[in-house]
Design an enzyme around this catalytic site. Structure first.
Site, PDB file in Angstrom:
ATOM      1  NE  ARG A   1      -3.698  -2.775   0.325  1.00  7.37           N
ATOM      2  CZ  ARG A   1      -3.255  -3.490   0.289  1.00  7.37           C
ATOM      3  NH1 ARG A   1      -2.546  -3.443  -1.266  1.00  7.37           N
ATOM      4  NH2 ARG A   1      -3.978  -5.142   0.414  1.00  7.37           N
TER       5      ARG A   1
ATOM      6  CB  SER B   1      -8.135  -1.633   5.106  1.00  8.41           C
ATOM      7  OG  SER B   1      -8.801  -2.720   4.589  1.00  8.41           O
TER       8      SER B   1
ATOM      9  CD  GLU C   1      -4.678   0.186   2.548  1.00  8.71           C
ATOM     10  OE1 GLU C   1      -4.804  -0.379   3.574  1.00  8.71           O
ATOM     11  OE2 GLU C   1      -5.704   0.424   1.631  1.00  8.71           O
TER      12      GLU C   1
END
Ligand SMILES: Cc1cc2nc3c(=O)[nH]c(=O)nc-3n(C[C@H](O)[C@H](O)[C@H](O)COP(=O)(O)OP(=O)(O)OC[C@H]3O[C@@H](n4cnc5c(N)ncnc54)[C@H](O)[C@@H]3O)c2cc1C
Length: 325
Positions: free
Chosen positions: A181, A232, A302
């Site tokens: 990510r 998320s 994130e």
């Protein structure tokens, strides 16, 4: 981004450069979580050429700007975003078969899920994992989006990247420094614009590609909560899951204002309709603090906090379930 509102002179200059512009545009409708205050000015780009032209003109005029794709990996402040937000609606796609296998080149504003489903319809394999990932291809390149064992780093042949005073260049996956990510672009916010990307796939059959995609869709349907969210909230720490740690702190279902840590998956924070960014930020702080206390693990976001966070609308971030922290 600057925390100062654009001056009337700058707004007038933008109007002269771009023709009609939209001012004070609420951004909640452009974010997956349906949260966020106004952009001083909103411009839309309907092609990669237009996106490049807008970025070059704003750099030249020294006006701060951010690109917004699907708004599915950002939490936009209640006070909004100072400067210009460029809504990326560049959606051209081209498919072809090269001697090395199937390829597609898509402009960065195309929906990742839509391009994945179009590849599946052709019997091309490799992007099935992306069929249910919200947002644009550009956002996926920035955050190295991934699911079900696949990610953009695994598909990308090259990305067309525009930087200030450097023009557009083709970047290899190595140059993009992809990690979980993560990418060079994510570590240098606002410094470059993804114009388009070429993805490599493999030949399969429509039936096989569809079956794989369907399996992933089904998995997601049973594990991820419905409702407006940002996906998320935290990256999974090495060797563990952010959702497991938050759940183990008894925070599933914990609510602040209109925002709630999902009852289904504790790494998803749901907007029940009237959540403010401050509500969500307060939940983030609670989750980070409790996980740090209980497990000595620092949860890393994130999701990116975007905009003017200096003015926090704390009065709306009231604890509604009496949770003593
Ligand atoms: C329900 C849900 C499920 C999700 N599931 C997943 C999942 O399984 N896997 C996963 O990886 N993610 C997931 N996400 C997160 C999100 O879908 C991805 O991060 C997605 O790739 C973000 O793309 P976007 O266009 O929405 O980016 P945005 O949120 O619009 O932007 C993210 C960042 O990228 C920058 N940016 C966007 N486009 C460009 C561009 N063209 N050039 C330069 N900078 C740009 C923005 O300025 C911002 O800094 C999920 C989100 C939701 C809401």
């Amino acid at each position: 981004m600057s925390d100062r509102r654009l001056s009337p002179e700058t707004v007038e200059q933008l109007r002269r450069t771009f023709g009609s512009i939209e001012e004070n545009v609420p951004l909640a409708r452009y974010s997956a979580a349906r949260i966020g205050g106004p952009a001083d000015v909103l411009l839309s780009a309907s092609s990669a050429e237009r996106l490049a032209m807008i970025a070059e003109a704003l750099w030249e005029a020294k006006v701060a700007f951010r690109i917004l794709g699907g708004g599915s990996n950002v939490l936009i402040a209640d006070a909004g975003i100072r400067g210009v937000v460029v809504l990326n609606q560049a959606r051209g796609v081209r498919f072809w078969e090269s001697p090395d296998g199937p390829r597609l080149r898509a402009e960065s504003g195309v929906g990742l899920g839509s391009v994945a489903r179009r590849a599946v319809e052709k019997g091309w394999s490799g992007l099935e994992w992306a069929a249910t990932v919200p947002g644009t291809l550009g956002g996926a390149v920035v955050g190295n989006a991934g699911a079900h064992g696949g990610d953009i780093a695994g598909n990308l042949e090259l990305a067309e990247i525009l930087q200030r005073r450097k023009g557009a260049e083709s970047w290899s996956p190595e140059r993009l420094e992809f990690a979980y990510r993560e990418s060079w672009l994510k570590r240098h916010p606002g410094e470059a614009v993804v114009l388009a990307a070429t993805l490599q796939l493999t030949l399969s059959t429509v039936e096989a590609a569809k079956a794989k995609m369907q399996e992933f869709i089904e998995q997601r349907r049973t594990t991820q909560p419905p409702g407006a969210s940002m996906g998320s909230m935290f990256k999974n720490p090495p060797g563990d899951y952010a959702g497991r740690l938050i759940e183990a702190c008894d925070l599933k279902g914990f609510r602040i204002g209109g925002a709630q840590i999902s009852e289904v998956h504790a790494n998803f924070f749901i907007n029940h309709g009237d959540a403010t960014a401050a509500d969500v930020k307060a939940l983030i702080d609670v989750a980070q603090k409790r996980v740090a206390q209980q497990f000595d693990v620092a949860l890393e976001l994130e999701v990116e906090l975007l905009g003017d966070w200096q003015i926090l609308h704390t009065e709306s971030a009231q604890l509604t379930n009496g949770g003593a922290l």
